[in-house]
Structure formats: structure tokens, C-alpha cells
Design an enzyme around this catalytic site. Structure first.
Site, PDB file in Angstrom:
ATOM      1  N   TYR A  74       0.833  -1.214   0.000  1.00  0.00           N
ATOM      2  CA  TYR A  74       0.000   0.000   0.000  1.00  0.00           C
ATOM      3  C   TYR A  74       0.866   1.261   0.000  1.00  0.00           C
ATOM      4  O   TYR A  74       0.518   2.258  -0.617  1.00  0.00           O
ATOM      5  CB  TYR A  74      -0.998  -0.015   1.182  1.00  0.00           C
ATOM      6  CG  TYR A  74      -2.181  -0.889   0.863  1.00  0.00           C
ATOM      7  CD1 TYR A  74      -3.257  -0.400   0.136  1.00  0.00           C
ATOM      8  CD2 TYR A  74      -2.209  -2.227   1.228  1.00  0.00           C
ATOM      9  CE1 TYR A  74      -4.328  -1.210  -0.202  1.00  0.00           C
ATOM     10  CE2 TYR A  74      -3.269  -3.054   0.895  1.00  0.00           C
ATOM     11  CZ  TYR A  74      -4.326  -2.532   0.179  1.00  0.00           C
ATOM     12  OH  TYR A  74      -5.381  -3.338  -0.179  1.00  0.00           O
TER      13      TYR A  74
ATOM     14  N   ARG B 257       1.779   1.935  -3.492  1.00  0.00           N
ATOM     15  CA  ARG B 257       0.641   2.487  -4.252  1.00  0.00           C
ATOM     16  C   ARG B 257       0.394   3.948  -3.860  1.00  0.00           C
ATOM     17  O   ARG B 257       0.113   4.786  -4.703  1.00  0.00           O
ATOM     18  CB  ARG B 257      -0.617   1.648  -4.016  1.00  0.00           C
ATOM     19  CG  ARG B 257      -0.558   0.306  -4.755  1.00  0.00           C
ATOM     20  CD  ARG B 257      -1.832  -0.479  -4.573  1.00  0.00           C
ATOM     21  NE  ARG B 257      -3.003   0.216  -5.098  1.00  0.00           N
ATOM     22  CZ  ARG B 257      -4.234   0.064  -4.620  1.00  0.00           C
ATOM     23  NH1 ARG B 257      -4.473  -0.751  -3.615  1.00  0.00           N
ATOM     24  NH2 ARG B 257      -5.239   0.733  -5.149  1.00  0.00           N
TER      25      ARG B 257
ATOM     26  N   GLN C 213     -15.877   3.965  -6.050  1.00  0.00           N
ATOM     27  CA  GLN C 213     -15.169   2.823  -5.439  1.00  0.00           C
ATOM     28  C   GLN C 213     -13.683   3.131  -5.339  1.00  0.00           C
ATOM     29  O   GLN C 213     -12.920   2.344  -4.795  1.00  0.00           O
ATOM     30  CB  GLN C 213     -15.355   1.569  -6.301  1.00  0.00           C
ATOM     31  CG  GLN C 213     -16.799   1.148  -6.473  1.00  0.00           C
ATOM     32  CD  GLN C 213     -16.937   0.114  -7.584  1.00  0.00           C
ATOM     33  OE1 GLN C 213     -16.735  -1.079  -7.368  1.00  0.00           O
ATOM     34  NE2 GLN C 213     -17.269   0.561  -8.777  1.00  0.00           N
ATOM     35  N   ASN C 214     -13.268   4.260  -5.879  1.00  0.00           N
ATOM     36  CA  ASN C 214     -11.832   4.551  -5.954  1.00  0.00           C
ATOM     37  C   ASN C 214     -11.324   5.114  -4.633  1.00  0.00           C
ATOM     38  O   ASN C 214     -12.022   5.862  -3.953  1.00  0.00           O
ATOM     39  CB  ASN C 214     -11.554   5.526  -7.096  1.00  0.00           C
ATOM     40  CG  ASN C 214     -11.920   4.919  -8.436  1.00  0.00           C
ATOM     41  OD1 ASN C 214     -12.097   3.707  -8.526  1.00  0.00           O
ATOM     42  ND2 ASN C 214     -12.035   5.731  -9.467  1.00  0.00           N
TER      43      ASN C 214
ATOM     44  N   HIS D 210     -15.157   2.613  -0.781  1.00  0.00           N
ATOM     45  CA  HIS D 210     -14.045   1.721  -0.435  1.00  0.00           C
ATOM     46  C   HIS D 210     -12.930   2.427   0.329  1.00  0.00           C
ATOM     47  O   HIS D 210     -11.817   1.919   0.422  1.00  0.00           O
ATOM     48  CB  HIS D 210     -13.505   1.040  -1.705  1.00  0.00           C
ATOM     49  CG  HIS D 210     -14.484   0.063  -2.308  1.00  0.00           C
ATOM     50  ND1 HIS D 210     -14.347  -0.473  -3.563  1.00  0.00           N
ATOM     51  CD2 HIS D 210     -15.633  -0.465  -1.794  1.00  0.00           C
ATOM     52  CE1 HIS D 210     -15.361  -1.303  -3.803  1.00  0.00           C
ATOM     53  NE2 HIS D 210     -16.159  -1.304  -2.755  1.00  0.00           N
TER      54      HIS D 210
ATOM     55  N   CYS E 258      -6.029   5.702  21.391  1.00  0.00           N
ATOM     56  CA  CYS E 258      -4.787   6.289  20.897  1.00  0.00           C
ATOM     57  C   CYS E 258      -5.020   7.074  19.618  1.00  0.00           C
ATOM     58  O   CYS E 258      -5.708   6.606  18.719  1.00  0.00           O
ATOM     59  CB  CYS E 258      -3.769   5.183  20.617  1.00  0.00           C
ATOM     60  SG  CYS E 258      -2.446   5.167  21.810  1.00  0.00           S
TER      61      CYS E 258
ATOM     62  N   CYS F  83       0.938  -0.809  23.059  1.00  0.00           N
ATOM     63  CA  CYS F  83       0.346  -2.151  22.921  1.00  0.00           C
ATOM     64  C   CYS F  83       0.742  -2.850  21.626  1.00  0.00           C
ATOM     65  O   CYS F  83       0.372  -4.003  21.414  1.00  0.00           O
ATOM     66  CB  CYS F  83      -1.176  -2.067  23.045  1.00  0.00           C
ATOM     67  SG  CYS F  83      -1.949  -1.218  21.661  1.00  0.00           S
TER      68      CYS F  83
ATOM     69  N   GLY G 173     -16.450   3.233 -15.787  1.00  0.00           N
ATOM     70  CA  GLY G 173     -15.135   2.649 -15.537  1.00  0.00           C
ATOM     71  C   GLY G 173     -15.090   1.630 -14.425  1.00  0.00           C
ATOM     72  O   GLY G 173     -14.117   1.567 -13.683  1.00  0.00           O
TER      73      GLY G 173
ATOM     74  N   ASN H  33     -17.714   2.558 -20.723  1.00  0.00           N
ATOM     75  CA  ASN H  33     -16.581   1.641 -20.540  1.00  0.00           C
ATOM     76  C   ASN H  33     -16.087   1.215 -21.923  1.00  0.00           C
ATOM     77  O   ASN H  33     -16.899   0.890 -22.777  1.00  0.00           O
ATOM     78  CB  ASN H  33     -17.080   0.408 -19.745  1.00  0.00           C
ATOM     79  CG  ASN H  33     -15.959  -0.399 -19.124  1.00  0.00           C
ATOM     80  OD1 ASN H  33     -14.976  -0.711 -19.783  1.00  0.00           O
ATOM     81  ND2 ASN H  33     -16.126  -0.747 -17.856  1.00  0.00           N
TER      82      ASN H  33
HETATM   83  P1  OAD Z   1     -11.797  -3.047 -12.226  1.00  0.00           P
HETATM   84  O1  OAD Z   1     -10.336  -3.090 -12.494  1.00  0.00           O
HETATM   85  O2  OAD Z   1     -12.476  -4.297 -11.805  1.00  0.00           O
HETATM   86  O3  OAD Z   1     -12.536  -2.514 -13.531  1.00  0.00           O
HETATM   87  C1  OAD Z   1     -12.062  -1.395 -14.213  1.00  0.00           C
HETATM   88  C2  OAD Z   1     -12.962  -1.168 -15.403  1.00  0.00           C
HETATM   89  O4  OAD Z   1     -12.558   0.039 -16.028  1.00  0.00           O
HETATM   90  C3  OAD Z   1     -12.900  -2.268 -16.471  1.00  0.00           C
HETATM   91  O5  OAD Z   1     -14.217  -2.666 -16.800  1.00  0.00           O
HETATM   92  C4  OAD Z   1     -12.227  -1.581 -17.662  1.00  0.00           C
HETATM   93  O6  OAD Z   1     -12.713  -2.049 -18.908  1.00  0.00           O
HETATM   94  C5  OAD Z   1     -12.621  -0.143 -17.432  1.00  0.00           C
HETATM   95  N1  OAD Z   1     -11.733   0.864 -18.025  1.00  0.00           N
HETATM   96  C6  OAD Z   1     -10.408   0.764 -18.307  1.00  0.00           C
HETATM   97  N2  OAD Z   1      -9.945   1.914 -18.824  1.00  0.00           N
HETATM   98  C7  OAD Z   1     -11.006   2.775 -18.860  1.00  0.00           C
HETATM   99  C8  OAD Z   1     -11.176   4.124 -19.271  1.00  0.00           C
HETATM  100  N3  OAD Z   1     -10.151   4.832 -19.736  1.00  0.00           N
HETATM  101  N4  OAD Z   1     -12.411   4.683 -19.173  1.00  0.00           N
HETATM  102  C9  OAD Z   1     -13.457   3.959 -18.692  1.00  0.00           C
HETATM  103  N5  OAD Z   1     -13.349   2.694 -18.283  1.00  0.00           N
HETATM  104  C10 OAD Z   1     -12.148   2.098 -18.359  1.00  0.00           C
HETATM  105  O7  OAD Z   1     -12.035  -1.872 -11.169  1.00  0.00           O
HETATM  106  P2  OAD Z   1     -13.311  -1.602 -10.245  1.00  0.00           P
HETATM  107  O8  OAD Z   1     -14.554  -1.981 -10.948  1.00  0.00           O
HETATM  108  O9  OAD Z   1     -13.168  -0.231  -9.729  1.00  0.00           O
HETATM  109  O10 OAD Z   1     -11.644  -2.673  -4.255  1.00  0.00           O
HETATM  110  O11 OAD Z   1     -13.055  -2.640  -9.085  1.00  0.00           O
HETATM  111  C11 OAD Z   1     -13.912  -2.658  -7.963  1.00  0.00           C
HETATM  112  C12 OAD Z   1     -13.116  -2.871  -6.705  1.00  0.00           C
HETATM  113  O12 OAD Z   1     -12.330  -4.055  -6.828  1.00  0.00           O
HETATM  114  C13 OAD Z   1     -12.108  -1.772  -6.408  1.00  0.00           C
HETATM  115  O13 OAD Z   1     -12.683  -0.681  -5.730  1.00  0.00           O
HETATM  116  C14 OAD Z   1     -11.104  -2.485  -5.559  1.00  0.00           C
HETATM  117  C15 OAD Z   1     -11.009  -3.794  -6.290  1.00  0.00           C
HETATM  118  O14 OAD Z   1     -10.607  -4.877  -5.536  1.00  0.00           O
HETATM  119  C16 OAD Z   1     -11.013  -2.089  -3.192  1.00  0.00           C
HETATM  120  O15 OAD Z   1      -9.998  -1.426  -3.290  1.00  0.00           O
HETATM  121  C17 OAD Z   1     -11.693  -2.337  -1.912  1.00  0.00           C
END
Ligand code: OAD
Length: 252
Positions: free
Chosen positions: A70, A73, A105-106, A123, A145, A161, A198, A224
Site C-alpha cells: 500500500y 501504491r 469505489q476509488n 471503499h 490512541c 500495545c 469505468g 466503458n
Molecule cells: P476493475 O479493475 O475491476 O474494472 C475497471 C474497469 O474500467 C474495467 O471494466 C475496464 O474495462 C474499465 N476501463 C479501463 N480503462 C477505462 C477508461 N479509460 N475509461 C473507462 N473505463 C475504463 O475496477 P473496479 O470496478 O473499480 O476494491 O473494481 C472494484 C473494486 O475491486 C475496487 O474498488 C477495488 C477492487 O478490488 C477495493 O480497493 C476495496
């Protein structure tokens, strides 16, 4: 069945909608240079095993490894700039206060950097530190704390702790922040238009918000470049990149 739609049709839907909910995922930030999770070649989960990095059990088993992942990242994300898609949403919210509820979700904070207010971060936030367990070390005020009192380390920890800090993201198997989820469900249920931007739609309960919107009578549009698991819920599919499509869609 959803249809492939002209952007002009969705533009008209945006103008007609009294209330809009936007549900964003990692693809929203792709053009800012932040990797997605599930894209076949470039996604993080194509290179790393989420079981080893994104669960509480993984952190307890190997806190240093998870902390370091992390931390790398965070380092990668800290100077990243919002793209034209983030800017378009923020500008729309400024022009139309209260009309667009942003649900993300970002964890990268790019919507907030672009100036979006009230983003419902389902998230969490990768830049925030929280205690792994409730910490009541002796140096804490009021028995809890303060995170700022943690001893530096990988991970930082309570000097009394040993309780470690962890990143403030929601891991697999964990509850989403209740207030943000309730507000997101309310927005999905009551909106006239939901833009699903996305996201692969693979992770629930976030993906369920698109179903809620559809059942509540909203038009649902998936933006998407690739097929997603929510295509079947949508009235319309716009196959393209968020940063390229959103400025025109939200120019009202
Ligand atoms: P994903 O990586 O599962 O999906 C990303 C999506 O973005 C895919 O469907 C791609 O086709 C699309 N994509 C890629 N480039 C793009 C662009 N330029 N414009 C639009 N779309 C594009 O990511 P999430 O759906 O966000 O959880 O994943 C959900 C969760 O799974 C995340 O929040 C994370 C992960 O584990 C946590 O961090 C808790």
C-alpha cells in the site's frame, strides 16, 4: 437489452434528468495513470493476488508485506492529477449544485482533487491510516490512541500495545462505511439517471447500486471501453474512455 448508443442520446438524458447518480470505478482514473484491478494485462489483480494483499487475514499474517504494497501504491498515486473526466464531473456539480451524487469505489482521492464535493467513497481512502484494532494505549487521549501518536515503522504501531496502523481502505470481506453506503443506496434509488463509469461491476455491494437504480426507474448508462458485468442492467452502452466521453456528456 441494452443498445450501443450515440453520445448525443445520453447528452439529452443528462439534460432531462433532475437527479443523476454517477458510480465510478478504477477505469475513471486509468487516464490519470492509475492502474485498474481487473484489466487483463495491466490490472493489479493480474499481477498480484488479492488474497495476499487485500484482506484482514493477509495483513495479520504479513503486516510488513501488505503495508509496503500500500505504501508503494500511495507513493505512485500521491502526485497523480485528475483527468478530464474527473474535471467534467466536478464542473457539472459546481454548475448544478445538488443534482449529481458522486459514488466512487476509488481510493485515490482524484475526484476530491478535481473539486468534487460530497463524494461517497465506498471503499475508503488509501491515504488515511486507521488502527487495525481499537487502540487504547496509555498514551492515548480519552482511552483511544491518536493515530498521529503511532511509532514510525512498517507498519507504524502503538508504542504501548503494539497495535499496528493499516490503510483506510475496505478489504475483501469487510463492511462498507455504513453512512456512505446508505447515502449511495438512497441516491441510486431516487435518481432519474445513473452513469456507471469505468467499473467492471464485479464487486458488490457497489455494483448492486446499478440494479437499484434500474429497479427504481432510472435510466442506466454504462461508460466503458470494454464489456462489463453491468452491461445487462444498462439501457445504453457507451464504449469509450471516461476522460474522452464525460466532458461532452456533462457539458450542460
Ligand atoms: P476493475 O479493475 O475491476 O474494472 C475497471 C474497469 O474500467 C474495467 O471494466 C475496464 O474495462 C474499465 N476501463 C479501463 N480503462 C477505462 C477508461 N479509460 N475509461 C473507462 N473505463 C475504463 O475496477 P473496479 O470496478 O473499480 O476494491 O473494481 C472494484 C473494486 O475491486 C475496487 O474498488 C477495488 C477492487 O478490488 C477495493 O480497493 C476495496
Amino acid at each position: 437489452m441494452p443498445t450501443f448508443t450515440e453520445a448525443a442520446t445520453v447528452q439529452a438524458w443528462v439534460r432531462e434528468a433532475r437527479t443523476i447518480a454517477a458510480l465510478t470505478g478504477a477505469g475513471m482514473s486509468a487516464e490519470s495513470g492509475v492502474p485498474t484491478f481487473r484489466d487483463a494485462q495491466t490490472g493489479l489483480w493480474a499481477r498480484f493476488n488479492p488474497e495476499e494483499l487485500a484482506t484482514e487475514a493477509a495483513f495479520r499474517a504479513n503486516p510488513q508485506r501488505v503495508w509496503d504494497w500500500y505504501a508503494s501504491r500511495r507513493e505512485m498515486m500521491k502526485d497523480v492529477a485528475p483527468n478530464a473526466g474527473h474535471q467534467a464531473i466536478a464542473a457539472f456539480q459546481r454548475r448544478h449544485p445538488g443534482r449529481l451524487t458522486l459514488i466512487t469505489q476509488n481510493v485515490d482521492g482524484l475526484h476530491q482533487k478535481a473539486g468534487s464535493t460530497g463524494a461517497l467513497a465506498l471503499h475508503g481512502n488509501i491515504f488515511e491510516d486507521i488502527w487495525l484494532d481499537p487502540c487504547a494505549g496509555a498514551r492515548g487521549r480519552a482511552g483511544i490512541c491518536d493515530v498521529s501518536l503511532a511509532e514510525p515503522g512498517r507498519p507504524p504501531h502503538c508504542a504501548d500495545c503494539g497495535n499496528p496502523l493499516r490503510p483506510g481502505v475496505v478489504w475483501f470481506g469487510e463492511m462498507l462505511p455504513a453512512g456512505a453506503l446508505a447515502a449511495a443506496e438512497q441516491a441510486a434509488d431516487h435518481c432519474d439517471l445513473m452513469l456507471v463509469i469505468g467499473t467492471s461491476g464485479a464487486v458488490y455491494p457497489a455494483a448492486g447500486l446499478a440494479h437499484t437504480a434500474r429497479q427504481g426507474g432510472a435510466r442506466v448508462v454504462v461508460i466503458n471501453p470494454e464489456p462489463s458485468e453491468l452491461d445487462g442492467v444498462a439501457h445504453a452502452l457507451l464504449r469509450g474512455k471516461a476522460a474522452e466521453l464525460l466532458p461532452a456528456l456533462l457539458n450542460d
